[in-house]
Design an enzyme around this catalytic site. Structure first.
Site, PDB file in Angstrom:
ATOM      1  N   HIS A 130       0.799  -1.230   0.000  1.00 17.57           N
ATOM      2  CA  HIS A 130       0.000   0.000   0.000  1.00 17.57           C
ATOM      3  C   HIS A 130       0.835   1.286   0.000  1.00 17.57           C
ATOM      4  CE1 HIS A 130      -3.442  -2.469   0.142  1.00 17.57           C
ATOM      5  NE2 HIS A 130      -3.579  -2.622   1.438  1.00 17.57           N
ATOM      6  N   HIS A 203      -9.771   1.958   0.542  1.00 17.45           N
ATOM      7  CA  HIS A 203      -9.693   0.767   1.388  1.00 17.45           C
ATOM      8  C   HIS A 203     -10.810   0.723   2.440  1.00 17.45           C
ATOM      9  CE1 HIS A 203      -7.837  -2.529   3.554  1.00 17.45           C
ATOM     10  NE2 HIS A 203      -6.820  -2.551   2.737  1.00 17.45           N
ATOM     11  N   GLU A 337     -11.473  -3.379  -3.220  1.00 17.93           N
ATOM     12  CA  GLU A 337     -10.484  -2.367  -3.599  1.00 17.93           C
ATOM     13  C   GLU A 337     -10.279  -2.434  -5.112  1.00 17.93           C
ATOM     14  OE1 GLU A 337      -7.060  -3.299  -0.941  1.00 17.93           O
ATOM     15  OE2 GLU A 337      -8.589  -4.442   0.083  1.00 17.93           O
TER      16      GLU A 337
END
Ligand code: GAL
Length: 372
Positions: A130, A203, A337
């Site tokens: 991420h 997210h 996502e």
């Protein structure tokens, strides 16, 4: 035109402008939550004409709260978040966050562009997760409340050259629009001054029974994807594009999340449940539909991205306490996502995530809430 008529026209225009201004102020309320990195952090409360509310913050451009009615009209918050900025800072980094510059994993925390190797932080074993520990989920974005008939907020952020090891200065923005039809429209835009990689997502965790009301195993999912990308033991795609037909990964017809999650299937074991990128068919208007029978709530996800990470909260363990003291237990929320496939920078066979100067990265994902 007579002078009196001209004055009247100006007066009407001024009144019209003033009315719209006050309407907009009612639709978007901006409060200061705290300061961080020398910048003000806000909580933005967006109310649509149906009286439903979402809350956003410019810290990590996060969705903090989504309150929508069930089939009996009972309103509940269906996403994960915290009540105070202190808790947001100390809590789970990804609840509701915009994730960038590269969402999901990059294998061995490195990739090559134009024969130059770039090294990114190892924050997930030997991989980058991420965008690195100080990725876009952890920065204060510039906030602009957009004028107009619908509640909308623009967050922008200039990601410096070599931030978390990624080349190029990237100008990023996300516009959140909260429509009167209970849709959160997320429009992402990025440009760069050097060849780089970009893959942005949101997210948010969802529990359509209301966040904190048990697990998500009874939620029924339809995911319009005929294939997914299997992973290795550290959650990196192997490169295989595996058809879902005949596997517990087939959600092309409705299945409860819990129905097959405990099956003895290699990818469910490696992923500790569902935690995989689906290769979207992109042939339908709606890519994912999730229905929760007891509340009747429905979430539809629509995107122009090629992939969708379906994650069933397998790492949640009750250690986080959010809004009103709610405990986020194991599998009490799921994420959808949208994005490109994980580790695409190291998989030339996957749709490219390279962004070059002069190009505009532009994607849209919609979370639409309704009842059945
Ligand atoms: C998801 C990812 C999971 C986990 C989670 C954060 O996007 O697929 O493996 O890392 O984020 O806890």
């Amino acid at each position: 035109m007579k002078k009196s008529k001209f004055v009247l026209l100006i007066l009407v225009a001024v009144i019209f402008y003033a009315c719209n201004q006050s309407k907009n102020k009612e639709m978007v309320k901006k409060e200061i939550l705290g300061t961080h990195q020398g910048k003000e952090v806000y909580l933005l409360t967006l109310t649509n004409t149906a009286g439903n509310v979402i809350k956003l913050t410019n810290f990590g451009a996060k969705i903090n709260f989504i309150e929508v009615p069930d089939k009996n009209g009972k309103k509940e918050n269906v996403t994960f978040g915290y009540d105070t900025f202190e808790k947001i800072l100390a809590g789970d980094k990804y609840f509701g966050s915009v994730v960038g510059r590269y969402a999901n994993r990059i294998a061995n925390a490195k990739f090559t562009i134009d024969s130059v190797e770039y090294n990114t932080p190892k924050n997930d074993g030997s991989n980058t997760l991420h965008g690195g520990p100080n990725g876009w989920h952890s920065v204060v974005w510039t906030t602009e409340v957009l004028e107009g008939a619908v509640a909308a907020v623009k967050f922008s952020y200039i990601s410096p050259d070599m931030e978390e090891g990624f080349p190029g200065t990237v100008n990023a923005e996300v516009i959140y629009t909260w429509t009167d039809e209970n849709e959160i429209i997320m429009g992402y835009k990025c440009t760069t001054d050097k060849n780089t990689v970009v893959n942005v997502t949101n997210h948010a965790y969802f529990n359509l029974k209301g966040a904190g009301n048990g697990d998500i195993l009874d939620h029924e999912v339809v995911l319009k994807a005929s294939a997914f990308t299997p992973v290795d033991s550290v959650m990196i795609p192997t490169g295989e594009i595996r058809p879902v037909a005949g596997t517990p990964f087939d959600f092309t017809t409705p299945h409860r999340i819990g129905e097959r999650i405990a099956e003895n299937y290699d990818q469910l074991i490696l992923g500790l449940g569902y935690d995989h990128n689906y290769v979207l068919d992109n042939t339908e208007d709606v890519d994912v539909t999730v229905y929760e029978p007891s509340s009747g709530r429905v979430l539809e996800v629509i995107t122009n991205e090629p992939g969708m990470q379906f994650y069933t909260g397998n790492f949640l363990n009750g250690s986080e306490t959010g809004h009103g003291g709610i405990v986020y237990n194991y599998r009490s929320g799921f994420c959808l996502e949208s994005g490109h496939y994980p580790d695409s920078p190291n998989h030339p066979e996957f749709p490219t995530t390279i962004l070059n100067p002069g190009e505009v990265y532009e994607t849209t994902t919609i979370y639409r809430f309704s009842v059945r």
